[in-house]
Design a protein around this motif. Structure first.
Motif, short mmCIF file in Angstrom:
data_model
loop_
_atom_site.label_atom_id
_atom_site.label_comp_id
_atom_site.label_asym_id
_atom_site.label_seq_id
_atom_site.Cartn_x
_atom_site.Cartn_y
_atom_site.Cartn_z
N GLU A 10 0.86 -1.18 0.00
CA GLU A 10 0.00 0.00 0.00
C GLU A 10 0.89 1.23 0.00
OE1 GLU A 10 -2.63 -0.23 3.35
OE2 GLU A 10 -3.82 -1.85 2.46
N GLY A 11 1.00 1.87 -1.16
CA GLY A 11 1.87 3.04 -1.27
C GLY A 11 3.31 2.68 -0.98
N ASP A 12 3.92 3.37 -0.03
CA ASP A 12 5.32 3.14 0.32
C ASP A 12 5.50 2.03 1.36
OD1 ASP A 12 6.19 5.15 -1.37
OD2 ASP A 12 6.06 6.69 0.17
N PHE A 13 4.40 1.36 1.71
CA PHE A 13 4.47 0.37 2.77
C PHE A 13 4.12 -1.03 2.29
CE2 PHE A 13 3.84 4.35 4.96
CZ PHE A 13 4.69 4.24 6.05
N ALA A 14 4.69 -2.02 2.98
CA ALA A 14 4.30 -3.41 2.83
C ALA A 14 3.50 -3.76 4.07
CB ALA A 14 5.52 -4.32 2.73
N VAL A 15 2.34 -4.39 3.87
CA VAL A 15 1.56 -4.88 4.99
C VAL A 15 2.00 -6.32 5.21
CG1 VAL A 15 -0.75 -5.34 5.88
CG2 VAL A 15 -0.36 -3.36 4.38
N VAL A 16 2.58 -6.57 6.39
CA VAL A 16 3.19 -7.86 6.69
C VAL A 16 2.45 -8.52 7.86
CG1 VAL A 16 5.33 -9.02 7.35
CG2 VAL A 16 5.42 -6.99 5.90
N GLU A 17 2.07 -9.78 7.67
CA GLU A 17 1.43 -10.53 8.75
C GLU A 17 2.52 -11.20 9.58
OE1 GLU A 17 -1.45 -14.33 9.54
OE2 GLU A 17 -1.71 -13.23 7.67
N ILE A 18 2.51 -10.87 10.87
CA ILE A 18 3.48 -11.43 11.80
C ILE A 18 2.71 -11.95 13.01
CG2 ILE A 18 5.50 -10.97 13.25
CD1 ILE A 18 6.07 -8.55 11.37
N GLU A 19 2.75 -13.25 13.21
CA GLU A 19 2.09 -13.89 14.35
C GLU A 19 0.63 -13.47 14.48
OE1 GLU A 19 4.53 -13.11 17.77
OE2 GLU A 19 6.26 -14.10 16.87
N GLY A 20 -0.10 -13.48 13.35
CA GLY A 20 -1.52 -13.19 13.35
C GLY A 20 -1.89 -11.72 13.37
N GLN A 21 -0.91 -10.84 13.42
CA GLN A 21 -1.15 -9.40 13.41
C GLN A 21 -0.50 -8.82 12.16
OE1 GLN A 21 -2.86 -7.80 15.96
NE2 GLN A 21 -3.21 -9.84 16.79
N THR A 22 -0.99 -7.66 11.72
CA THR A 22 -0.35 -7.01 10.58
C THR A 22 0.45 -5.79 11.03
OG1 THR A 22 -2.33 -5.70 10.10
CG2 THR A 22 -2.07 -7.78 8.91
N ASP A 33 14.00 -7.31 -4.00
CA ASP A 33 13.22 -8.27 -4.77
C ASP A 33 12.04 -8.86 -3.99
OD1 ASP A 33 15.02 -9.57 -3.10
OD2 ASP A 33 15.41 -11.21 -4.49
N ALA A 34 11.68 -8.27 -2.86
CA ALA A 34 10.55 -8.76 -2.06
C ALA A 34 9.24 -8.56 -2.80
CB ALA A 34 10.52 -8.04 -0.71
N LYS A 35 8.37 -9.58 -2.72
CA LYS A 35 7.07 -9.49 -3.38
C LYS A 35 5.99 -10.11 -2.50
CE LYS A 35 8.30 -13.48 -6.22
NZ LYS A 35 9.50 -13.75 -5.47
N ILE A 36 4.75 -9.90 -2.90
CA ILE A 36 3.61 -10.43 -2.14
C ILE A 36 3.76 -11.95 -1.98
CG2 ILE A 36 1.11 -10.80 -2.20
CD1 ILE A 36 0.91 -8.10 -3.67
N GLY A 37 3.53 -12.44 -0.76
CA GLY A 37 3.63 -13.86 -0.48
C GLY A 37 4.97 -14.30 0.05
N ASP A 38 5.97 -13.45 -0.05
CA ASP A 38 7.31 -13.82 0.44
C ASP A 38 7.35 -13.86 1.95
OD1 ASP A 38 8.46 -14.08 -2.04
OD2 ASP A 38 9.45 -12.13 -2.03
N THR A 39 8.16 -14.79 2.46
CA THR A 39 8.42 -14.88 3.90
C THR A 39 9.63 -14.01 4.22
OG1 THR A 39 7.57 -17.14 3.98
CG2 THR A 39 8.96 -16.44 5.80
N LEU A 40 9.45 -13.16 5.23
CA LEU A 40 10.52 -12.29 5.68
C LEU A 40 11.04 -12.78 7.03
CD1 LEU A 40 8.82 -8.84 5.02
CD2 LEU A 40 10.49 -10.00 3.56
N VAL A 41 12.34 -12.63 7.24
CA VAL A 41 12.96 -12.96 8.52
C VAL A 41 13.51 -11.66 9.10
CG1 VAL A 41 14.76 -14.29 9.69
CG2 VAL A 41 13.56 -15.27 7.72
N PHE A 42 13.11 -11.38 10.34
CA PHE A 42 13.55 -10.18 11.03
C PHE A 42 14.59 -10.57 12.07
CE2 PHE A 42 9.27 -9.60 9.52
CZ PHE A 42 9.29 -8.33 8.99
N ASN A 43 15.83 -10.15 11.86
CA ASN A 43 16.93 -10.39 12.79
C ASN A 43 17.52 -9.05 13.18
OD1 ASN A 43 17.39 -13.03 13.57
ND2 ASN A 43 18.40 -13.57 11.64
N GLU A 44 17.26 -8.64 14.41
CA GLU A 44 17.72 -7.35 14.91
C GLU A 44 17.32 -6.25 13.92
OE1 GLU A 44 21.79 -7.57 16.18
OE2 GLU A 44 21.42 -9.46 17.20
#
Length: 71
Positions: A10-22, A33-44
């Motif tokens: 949405e515009g400049d943002f990605a809406v990401v589902e993390i543990e049932g929350q967005t 190269d991130a696209k819809i449906g990709d799994t992201l890993v957040f490390n620090e």
């Protein structure tokens, strides 16, 4: 470490589902190269793609759809 899935952009943002929350995350903070449906890993302070998990989830969805639409 936590993981999330890109639901949509949405515009400049990605809406990401993390543990049932967005969460809204700036696209500029994601891998280029991130696209819809990709799994992201957040490390620090680093966000990476988990291509293996993304592929596994895609295959699971295809299998579920095949079962749902069998003749």
């Amino acid at each position: 470490m936590r993981k999330g899935i890109i639901d949509r952009f949405e515009g400049d943002f990605a809406v990401v589902e993390i543990e049932g929350q967005t969460e809204d995350i700036l696209k500029s903070h994601l891998p280029a190269d991130a696209k819809i449906g990709d799994t992201l890993v957040f490390n620090e302070n680093k966000i990476t793609l988990d291509k293996s998990d993304t592929e596994i989830r895609k295959k699971e969805i295809i299998n579920l759809m095949d079962e749902l639409f069998e003749d």
